[in-house]
Design a protein around this motif. Structure first.
Motif, short mmCIF file in Angstrom:
data_model
loop_
_atom_site.label_atom_id
_atom_site.label_comp_id
_atom_site.label_asym_id
_atom_site.label_seq_id
_atom_site.Cartn_x
_atom_site.Cartn_y
_atom_site.Cartn_z
N ALA A 55 0.83 -1.21 0.00
CA ALA A 55 0.00 0.00 0.00
C ALA A 55 0.87 1.26 0.00
CB ALA A 55 -0.94 -0.01 1.20
N ALA A 56 1.92 1.25 0.80
CA ALA A 56 2.82 2.40 0.86
C ALA A 56 3.52 2.62 -0.47
CB ALA A 56 3.83 2.22 1.99
N THR A 57 3.91 1.54 -1.12
CA THR A 57 4.58 1.64 -2.41
C THR A 57 3.64 2.23 -3.46
OG1 THR A 57 5.99 -0.24 -1.89
CG2 THR A 57 5.77 0.31 -4.21
N ARG A 58 2.41 1.78 -3.45
CA ARG A 58 1.42 2.31 -4.41
C ARG A 58 1.14 3.78 -4.14
NH1 ARG A 58 -0.92 -1.98 -7.23
NH2 ARG A 58 -0.51 -3.99 -6.26
N ALA A 59 1.04 4.16 -2.87
CA ALA A 59 0.81 5.57 -2.52
C ALA A 59 2.00 6.42 -2.96
CB ALA A 59 0.55 5.71 -1.02
N ALA A 60 3.21 5.94 -2.73
CA ALA A 60 4.41 6.68 -3.13
C ALA A 60 4.46 6.84 -4.64
CB ALA A 60 5.66 5.96 -2.62
N GLU A 61 4.09 5.80 -5.36
CA GLU A 61 4.07 5.89 -6.82
C GLU A 61 3.11 6.98 -7.28
OE1 GLU A 61 3.52 3.01 -10.71
OE2 GLU A 61 2.37 2.55 -8.91
N THR A 62 1.93 7.02 -6.69
CA THR A 62 0.94 8.04 -7.03
C THR A 62 1.48 9.44 -6.74
OG1 THR A 62 -0.89 6.53 -6.63
CG2 THR A 62 -1.41 8.87 -6.55
N MET A 63 2.11 9.59 -5.58
CA MET A 63 2.67 10.90 -5.22
C MET A 63 3.78 11.32 -6.17
SD MET A 63 2.80 11.04 -1.08
CE MET A 63 2.50 9.39 -0.47
N LEU A 64 4.64 10.37 -6.56
CA LEU A 64 5.73 10.69 -7.48
C LEU A 64 5.21 11.08 -8.85
CD1 LEU A 64 8.31 7.95 -6.46
CD2 LEU A 64 8.53 10.42 -6.12
N VAL A 65 4.18 10.40 -9.32
CA VAL A 65 3.57 10.76 -10.61
C VAL A 65 2.98 12.16 -10.53
CG1 VAL A 65 1.66 10.23 -12.19
CG2 VAL A 65 3.18 8.40 -11.41
#
Length: 98
Positions: A55-65
């Protein structure tokens, strides 16, 4: 591929069906899924921790995009502003804006 050792395991029908579905969804096979699960177990990562990390990885990916999109928009606006400044100054480009 690393050297493998054949091992029999016993699964319930529900476990096998779920494992097959997971492998199909992830484009792997049951053996790869079992090895991955064993690796996680041996490393001491709990399923809850793995879910939290995912979940944290997916959230970080969204934030980076989102950040990349914001920077792209900022760069477009900065380029337009520098072009406008250059036009106002008769074609001279401000120092550092090349």
């Amino acid at each position: 591929m690393a050297n493998m050792v054949f091992t029999n395991i016993h699964l319930t029908p529900v476990q096998k069906k779920a494992l097959q579905a997971r492998a199909k969804k992830r484009n792997t096979n049951m053996s790869e899924e079992i090895r991955s699960a064993v690796d996680s177990y041996l490393s001491g990562v709990t399923p809850d921790e793995l879910a939290m990390l995912d979940a944290a990885t997916r959230a970080a990916e969204t934030m980076l995009v989102d950040m990349a999109n914001t920077l792209d928009e900022f760069n477009r606006k900065a380029a337009a502003t520098f072009a406008e400044l250059s036009a106002l100054r008769g074609g001279r480009v401000p120092a550092g804006a090349e």
